[in-house]
Design a protein around this motif. Sequence first.
Motif, short mmCIF file in Angstrom:
data_model
loop_
_atom_site.label_atom_id
_atom_site.label_comp_id
_atom_site.label_asym_id
_atom_site.label_seq_id
_atom_site.Cartn_x
_atom_site.Cartn_y
_atom_site.Cartn_z
N GLY A 22 19.05 -18.43 22.18
CA GLY A 22 18.01 -18.58 23.20
C GLY A 22 16.77 -17.79 22.86
O GLY A 22 15.64 -18.29 23.03
N TYR A 23 16.96 -16.55 22.37
CA TYR A 23 15.81 -15.72 22.00
C TYR A 23 15.03 -16.36 20.85
O TYR A 23 13.79 -16.43 20.89
CB TYR A 23 16.29 -14.32 21.60
CG TYR A 23 15.20 -13.50 20.94
CD1 TYR A 23 14.22 -12.88 21.71
CD2 TYR A 23 15.12 -13.39 19.55
CE1 TYR A 23 13.19 -12.15 21.12
CE2 TYR A 23 14.09 -12.67 18.95
CZ TYR A 23 13.14 -12.06 19.73
OH TYR A 23 12.12 -11.35 19.14
N ILE A 24 15.73 -16.81 19.81
CA ILE A 24 15.06 -17.41 18.65
C ILE A 24 14.29 -18.66 19.06
O ILE A 24 13.14 -18.88 18.63
CB ILE A 24 16.09 -17.75 17.55
CG1 ILE A 24 16.67 -16.46 16.95
CG2 ILE A 24 15.45 -18.60 16.46
CD1 ILE A 24 15.66 -15.58 16.26
N ALA A 25 14.91 -19.48 19.90
CA ALA A 25 14.23 -20.70 20.36
C ALA A 25 12.97 -20.35 21.14
O ALA A 25 11.89 -20.93 20.92
CB ALA A 25 15.18 -21.53 21.22
N ALA A 26 13.07 -19.40 22.06
CA ALA A 26 11.91 -19.00 22.86
C ALA A 26 10.82 -18.41 21.98
O ALA A 26 9.63 -18.75 22.13
CB ALA A 26 12.35 -17.98 23.92
N ALA A 27 11.20 -17.54 21.06
CA ALA A 27 10.22 -16.90 20.18
C ALA A 27 9.49 -17.94 19.33
O ALA A 27 8.25 -17.90 19.20
CB ALA A 27 10.91 -15.87 19.28
N ALA A 28 10.25 -18.88 18.78
CA ALA A 28 9.63 -19.91 17.93
C ALA A 28 8.66 -20.78 18.72
O ALA A 28 7.54 -21.08 18.25
CB ALA A 28 10.73 -20.78 17.30
N LEU A 29 9.05 -21.17 19.92
CA LEU A 29 8.19 -22.03 20.74
C LEU A 29 6.96 -21.29 21.23
O LEU A 29 5.86 -21.86 21.29
CB LEU A 29 8.99 -22.58 21.92
CG LEU A 29 10.12 -23.57 21.55
CD1 LEU A 29 10.98 -23.88 22.77
CD2 LEU A 29 9.52 -24.86 20.97
N ILE A 30 7.13 -20.02 21.58
CA ILE A 30 5.98 -19.22 22.04
C ILE A 30 4.98 -19.03 20.92
O ILE A 30 3.75 -19.15 21.12
CB ILE A 30 6.47 -17.86 22.59
CG1 ILE A 30 7.19 -18.07 23.93
CG2 ILE A 30 5.31 -16.88 22.75
CD1 ILE A 30 7.95 -16.86 24.41
N LEU A 31 5.46 -18.75 19.73
CA LEU A 31 4.56 -18.60 18.57
C LEU A 31 3.91 -19.94 18.22
O LEU A 31 2.72 -19.99 17.89
CB LEU A 31 5.34 -18.06 17.36
CG LEU A 31 5.80 -16.61 17.44
CD1 LEU A 31 6.70 -16.26 16.26
CD2 LEU A 31 4.60 -15.66 17.48
N GLN A 39 -0.81 -18.85 29.80
CA GLN A 39 0.60 -19.00 30.09
C GLN A 39 1.23 -20.11 29.24
O GLN A 39 0.63 -21.15 29.01
CB GLN A 39 0.81 -19.29 31.57
CG GLN A 39 0.45 -18.11 32.46
CD GLN A 39 1.03 -18.23 33.85
OE1 GLN A 39 1.53 -19.27 34.24
NE2 GLN A 39 1.00 -17.13 34.59
N ALA A 40 2.45 -19.83 28.80
CA ALA A 40 3.20 -20.81 28.01
C ALA A 40 3.55 -22.01 28.88
O ALA A 40 3.72 -21.88 30.09
CB ALA A 40 4.47 -20.16 27.46
N PRO A 41 3.68 -23.19 28.26
CA PRO A 41 4.05 -24.38 29.05
C PRO A 41 5.45 -24.22 29.65
O PRO A 41 6.31 -23.55 29.07
CB PRO A 41 3.99 -25.51 28.02
CG PRO A 41 4.04 -24.85 26.69
CD PRO A 41 3.42 -23.50 26.86
N ALA A 65 6.06 -18.02 30.59
CA ALA A 65 6.93 -19.19 30.67
C ALA A 65 7.72 -19.21 31.97
O ALA A 65 7.90 -20.27 32.59
CB ALA A 65 7.88 -19.22 29.47
N LEU A 66 8.20 -18.05 32.41
CA LEU A 66 8.95 -17.99 33.67
C LEU A 66 8.08 -18.38 34.86
O LEU A 66 8.52 -19.08 35.77
CB LEU A 66 9.51 -16.58 33.88
CG LEU A 66 10.63 -16.13 32.93
CD1 LEU A 66 11.00 -14.68 33.19
CD2 LEU A 66 11.85 -17.02 33.08
N HIS A 67 6.85 -17.92 34.83
CA HIS A 67 5.93 -18.21 35.94
C HIS A 67 5.54 -19.70 35.93
O HIS A 67 5.35 -20.29 37.00
CB HIS A 67 4.69 -17.33 35.84
CG HIS A 67 5.00 -15.86 35.94
ND1 HIS A 67 5.51 -15.15 34.88
CD2 HIS A 67 4.89 -14.99 36.97
CE1 HIS A 67 5.69 -13.89 35.26
NE2 HIS A 67 5.33 -13.77 36.52
N SER A 68 5.43 -20.28 34.75
CA SER A 68 5.11 -21.70 34.66
C SER A 68 6.24 -22.54 35.26
O SER A 68 6.00 -23.53 35.95
CB SER A 68 4.88 -22.10 33.20
OG SER A 68 3.76 -21.43 32.67
N VAL A 69 7.49 -22.13 34.97
CA VAL A 69 8.64 -22.85 35.53
C VAL A 69 8.64 -22.72 37.05
O VAL A 69 8.88 -23.70 37.76
CB VAL A 69 9.95 -22.29 34.94
CG1 VAL A 69 11.16 -22.83 35.71
CG2 VAL A 69 10.07 -22.69 33.48
#
Length: 562
Positions: free
Chosen positions: A334-343, A277-279, A97-101
Amino acid sequence: MADFGPLSLLPPLLAIILAIVTRQVLLALFAGIWVGAFMLALAGAAGPAGYAVSVFRATSQSLAWIIENATDSWNATILVFNFVIGAFVGILYVSGALHSVAAALTRKVRSARQASLLAYILGWTIFFDDYTNTVVVGNTVRPLTDSLRVSRELLSYIVDSTAAPVAGLLIISTWIGYEVGLIRDSFTTLAEEAGKGVLPYAPDPANAMYAWIMSVPYRFYSILALTLVLIVILTRRHYGPMLEAEHRAVKTGKVLRDGAQPLMPTETVLGEPSQKQAPPWIFPLSILALVAATLVGMWLTGADDPSKWWETDFATALMNADAATALLWGSFAGYIAAAALILATGTLSLSRLMEYTVRGMYLMVLANTILLLAWSLKSAADAVGTADYIVSTVAAAGVHPFLIPPLIFAASAFISFTTGTSWGTFAIMMPIAIPLAWKLAIQHGLDPATTELVTYAAIASVFAGGVFGDHCSPISDTTIMSSMFTGADHIDHVNTQIPYALTTAAVSLVLYTLFAAGITHPAILLPIGVILLAALHRLLNISYAKRRGLPPVVPNYVLQEV
């Protein structure tokens, strides 16, 4: 407590010198802690046997200070916050996700100067808390600046220069409640003395907020620190080790020097990101969750009635907020949001997500250890009376009231640098600075308006000097966190930033001296400061570049179209 006199400076100075000379921060910090404990033990020792026992007592006391700081509610919350942020960074990194940004931003931001300027602008945007500032800006910009060959040293300097200086200047931040409270306490003390007839008049404690506002134009260090980093970004001119670091990054693409030990060794611990890679939208949404939860947390923890937190004005709540707790809530959101979206996007499996959650926490082990030891060093400095010695030395000198601001600035800068804490410096110096300025002004027969002016400048000099140490001391938590979230070697960050911090402090001291000479209006002083700063920056850049045989202007690396 024994009176150690000048020797009370030994624990923090030893830690700072050892850290810079040996580059072994943990060893240096523990040495400072242990020496402070040994001084205390020796003070009560008698004979050879007592001296031998003092070695064991010093070790025991050192460990006791570490435990005490680890179990302090605020400190423990910050340590857990850092671990959660580590997990947050871990899953964002490995998901790509970081690399996509970074790739998305690269389409608009194509040069090293533009990337540096983006970091500066974001630093102003996250104005409400210095810790949140370092977290968001460092993690957001680092992949982009890496791709555009901006050294980690420069990125750390930009992040650090827009953390404490910004949070300390703006009226909506986690700092203002604490700062206004200190002013109000000192005003109350003076008002009580006036009520007893000791003083002919005193400031109204209800005007503490007004005094805070009036002090802002005299906070020369914070204002000039923000000015200098903008000059550095736009001109691409550097001096000191930063010039070499930037030439290295542009020439070789190495954003870290060979042998550097970044506080967040992301690439070493986490390896390569996922091939799928994540969007890019996952990262901003996660950061939005982090910031929103942090702001709500500050509102809730600072409300008069937490069960009806929305009924309290946000600015009022922010003054009384528990920033550490709010940051912990924000990092977890932030962690929960990232984890949910990545999954949800299928970028990582649940097992891999949990594996890199733990690996991400591991990123913070070194940084958290340094933070814990830095807090413990403050305990040692308090125990041997480091700050008390400095304050008493300044207070004992009989001076004209207009000399109070430059003297208080110098003392506050030294205290904050040697103890690594701005808020601790504020707490130590404000009860000295305000009564000292007010009473001396009355003793010298100054009129009430001039007495208030001197007091406003004294207040500003405490805040400015405190920010200096918060900004550049190797044992400051904000300096450490700036290294942490930009992935820089901590000592490299300190070594490259100190020349700029000292330049800003020197010009600030000149302005306070001009104030003492009778030039008191900030509309005159600040332009003089900016001109001096720009001229000194150019002079030091040309001089250092000539001595090192390097071009004075670092080429602006531009990403070419493929």
